[in-house]
Design a protein around this motif. Structure first.
Motif, mmCIF file in Angstrom:
data_model
loop_
_atom_site.group_PDB
_atom_site.id
_atom_site.type_symbol
_atom_site.label_atom_id
_atom_site.label_comp_id
_atom_site.label_asym_id
_atom_site.label_seq_id
_atom_site.Cartn_x
_atom_site.Cartn_y
_atom_site.Cartn_z
ATOM 1 N N LEU A 3 36.010 45.819 -23.081
ATOM 2 C CA LEU A 3 36.800 47.028 -23.281
ATOM 3 C C LEU A 3 37.409 47.494 -21.963
ATOM 4 O O LEU A 3 38.577 47.877 -21.908
ATOM 5 C CB LEU A 3 35.923 48.127 -23.890
ATOM 6 N N LEU A 4 36.663 47.420 -20.898
ATOM 7 C CA LEU A 4 37.159 47.806 -19.578
ATOM 8 C C LEU A 4 38.274 46.864 -19.120
ATOM 9 O O LEU A 4 39.276 47.306 -18.556
ATOM 10 C CB LEU A 4 36.010 47.810 -18.565
ATOM 11 N N LEU A 5 38.132 45.581 -19.390
ATOM 12 C CA LEU A 5 39.155 44.603 -19.042
ATOM 13 C C LEU A 5 40.440 44.874 -19.814
ATOM 14 O O LEU A 5 41.539 44.874 -19.240
ATOM 15 C CB LEU A 5 38.650 43.179 -19.321
ATOM 16 N N TRP A 6 40.332 45.127 -21.118
ATOM 17 C CA TRP A 6 41.524 45.424 -21.918
ATOM 18 C C TRP A 6 42.191 46.721 -21.469
ATOM 19 O O TRP A 6 43.416 46.821 -21.411
ATOM 20 C CB TRP A 6 41.180 45.507 -23.404
ATOM 21 N N ALA A 7 41.405 47.713 -21.133
ATOM 22 C CA ALA A 7 41.951 48.983 -20.649
ATOM 23 C C ALA A 7 42.719 48.766 -19.343
ATOM 24 O O ALA A 7 43.801 49.332 -19.138
ATOM 25 C CB ALA A 7 40.840 50.001 -20.464
ATOM 26 N N ALA A 8 42.197 47.945 -18.462
ATOM 27 C CA ALA A 8 42.870 47.653 -17.195
ATOM 28 C C ALA A 8 44.177 46.903 -17.429
ATOM 29 O O ALA A 8 45.193 47.178 -16.779
ATOM 30 C CB ALA A 8 41.948 46.847 -16.285
ATOM 31 N N ILE A 9 44.184 45.973 -18.355
ATOM 32 C CA ILE A 9 45.402 45.219 -18.666
ATOM 33 C C ILE A 9 46.464 46.136 -19.262
ATOM 34 O O ILE A 9 47.637 46.099 -18.860
ATOM 35 C CB ILE A 9 45.083 44.036 -19.623
ATOM 36 N N ILE A 10 46.069 46.985 -20.191
ATOM 37 C CA ILE A 10 47.021 47.922 -20.808
ATOM 38 C C ILE A 10 47.567 48.881 -19.763
ATOM 39 O O ILE A 10 48.769 49.154 -19.722
ATOM 40 C CB ILE A 10 46.350 48.664 -21.982
ATOM 41 N N PHE A 11 46.702 49.385 -18.903
ATOM 42 C CA PHE A 11 47.140 50.276 -17.843
ATOM 43 C C PHE A 11 48.150 49.578 -16.924
ATOM 44 O O PHE A 11 49.183 50.155 -16.560
ATOM 45 C CB PHE A 11 45.942 50.766 -17.027
ATOM 46 N N ALA A 12 47.890 48.333 -16.562
ATOM 47 C CA ALA A 12 48.790 47.588 -15.678
ATOM 48 C C ALA A 12 50.153 47.368 -16.334
ATOM 49 O O ALA A 12 51.195 47.506 -15.684
ATOM 50 C CB ALA A 12 48.160 46.249 -15.293
ATOM 51 N N VAL A 13 50.163 47.040 -17.619
ATOM 52 C CA VAL A 13 51.425 46.820 -18.327
ATOM 53 C C VAL A 13 52.230 48.113 -18.394
ATOM 54 O O VAL A 13 53.436 48.123 -18.119
ATOM 55 C CB VAL A 13 51.156 46.251 -19.741
ATOM 56 N N ILE A 14 51.575 49.214 -18.740
ATOM 57 C CA ILE A 14 52.275 50.501 -18.799
ATOM 58 C C ILE A 14 52.807 50.885 -17.429
ATOM 59 O O ILE A 14 53.943 51.340 -17.290
ATOM 60 C CB ILE A 14 51.332 51.588 -19.366
ATOM 61 N N TRP A 15 52.002 50.688 -16.398
ATOM 62 C CA TRP A 15 52.424 51.021 -15.041
ATOM 63 C C TRP A 15 53.640 50.185 -14.632
ATOM 64 O O TRP A 15 54.600 50.707 -14.061
ATOM 65 C CB TRP A 15 51.266 50.805 -14.073
#
Length: 78
Positions: A3-15
């Motif tokens: 879940l933490l890995l997916w959250a980091a990936i989503i955050f990076a894409v949005i950023w």
């Protein structure tokens, strides 16, 4: 952990998308009235110095803006 890995990936894409959008070239409207956010540019009358909406502008031969035909005539006659 996943879940933490997916959250980091989503955050990076949005950023990345937001930074790409903000660094994009800013479109300059061809006319003062053609702004995208619904607002209209204000111009200043060369005769009376008041501000008025660009859609109501009256121009002379030198492309000077006036708030009315009367002010254009008065300014030219001076």
């Amino acid at each position: 952990m996943k879940l933490l890995l997916w959250a980091a990936i989503i955050f990076a894409v949005i950023w990345l998308l937001r930074s790409k959008k903000s660094s994009a070239k800013v479109d300059v409207p061809e006319s003062p009235q053609a702004q995208h956010d619904g607002t209209e540019a204000m111009l200043r009358c060369a005769h009376c110095k008041t501000y008025f909406p660009a859609s109501e502008a009256v121009f002379d031969s030198s492309n000077t803006a006036f708030c009315s035909v009367e002010h254009r005539a008065q300014h030219v006659s001076r």
